[in-house]
Design an enzyme around this catalytic site. Structure first.
Site, short mmCIF file in Angstrom:
data_model
loop_
_atom_site.label_atom_id
_atom_site.label_comp_id
_atom_site.label_asym_id
_atom_site.label_seq_id
_atom_site.Cartn_x
_atom_site.Cartn_y
_atom_site.Cartn_z
N LYS A 128 0.85 -1.19 0.00
CA LYS A 128 0.00 0.00 0.00
C LYS A 128 0.88 1.24 0.00
CE LYS A 128 -4.46 -0.17 2.21
NZ LYS A 128 -5.13 -0.11 3.50
C1 E4P Z 1 -8.37 0.74 3.21
O1 E4P Z 1 -7.61 -0.05 2.71
C2 E4P Z 1 -8.31 1.23 4.60
O2 E4P Z 1 -7.66 0.27 5.40
C3 E4P Z 1 -9.66 1.40 5.23
O3 E4P Z 1 -10.71 1.02 4.39
C4 E4P Z 1 -9.82 2.69 5.97
O4 E4P Z 1 -11.11 2.76 6.49
P1 E4P Z 1 -11.54 3.69 7.69
O5 E4P Z 1 -11.97 5.00 7.13
O6 E4P Z 1 -12.68 2.96 8.31
O7 E4P Z 1 -10.35 3.83 8.61
#
Ligand code: E4P
Length: 214
Positions: free
Chosen positions: A83
């Site tokens: 990521k």
């Molecule tokens: C995406 O890969 C993130 O890990 C995640 O969806 C973030 O979500 P949140 O807004 O609930 O922290």
């Protein structure tokens, strides 16, 4: 549409993977910080449970650092997806990594132009954050729609992951748009199975069965 689970909790992952309906995992530093294990040990445990793609986030802010981290993570398993945040340095890293065949997931995407740049840089996945956008009074669903349109018009192969999902409605919107993946917190994953009429219907069938069973 594939289903990924958005968690770093090995027990939650095991339980959901047992259904046979989970195709992969996404993690981030916040999710990892909720687990009481050293980071590398935690990710390796997750990689042992899951056959599909597992996203692991690079935390450097410069492209050289991100590339270094990405290569390190890639050694942990073939199914690691790195990521990378949607920044100028991040896109330089994605470009370099895609040339070397390292798979990436561009995270923290809040506009269709950002998604356009991520695809142009060669990202494997792009993660628009629906819930966080909705929280600020914008529409995550319209963003998804725009990204799908831009990708189709330009023939991009980057897969779209609906992220920051807060409810089954988000999942439905993503599925309607033909989004490639939705990454779900475990709570939302389990909610998808439920409907009060299913529960009510089962209870009635059980009661009636007691009256007729041999
Ligand atoms: C995406 O890969 C993130 O890990 C995640 O969806 C973030 O979500 P949140 O807004 O609930 O922290």
């Amino acid at each position: 549409m594939k289903i990924f689970l958005d968690t770093a909790n090995p027990e939650e992952i095991r339980k959901a993977c047992d259904t046979g309906l989970v195709d992969g995992i996404t993690t981030n530093p916040t999710l990892a910080s909720r687990e009481d294990k050293p980071f590398q040990e935690l990710i390796k445990e997750i990689l042992d449970i899951v056959n599909g793609p597992v996203s692991v986030e690079a935390v450097s802010r410069d492209s050289a650092g991100m590339v270094r981290e990405a290569k390190g993570y890639s050694d942990w398993g073939e199914n690691v997806i790195v990521k990378i945040p949607m920044t100028v340095e991040g896109m330089k890293a994605v470009k370099a990594l895609s040339r070397e065949g390292v798979k990436t997931n561009v995270t923290l995407v809040f506009s269709a132009n950002q998604a356009f740049l991520a695809a142009k840089a060669g990202a494997t996945y792009v993660s628009p954050f629906l819930g966080r956008l909705d929280d600020r009074g914008h529409s995550g669903t319209i963003l998804l729609q725009d990204i799908m349109q831009v990708y189709k018009a330009n023939g991009f192969g980057t897969q779209v992951i609906a992220a920051s999902v807060r409810s089954p409605t988000h999942v439905l919107h993503a599925a309607r748009l033909g989004v490639h993946v939705a990454t779900l917190p475990p709570r939302v994953f389990w909610q998808l199975f439920e409907h009060p009429l299913t529960k009510e219907g089962l209870e009635k069938f059980e009661r009636d069965w007691q009256k007729v069973k041999p």
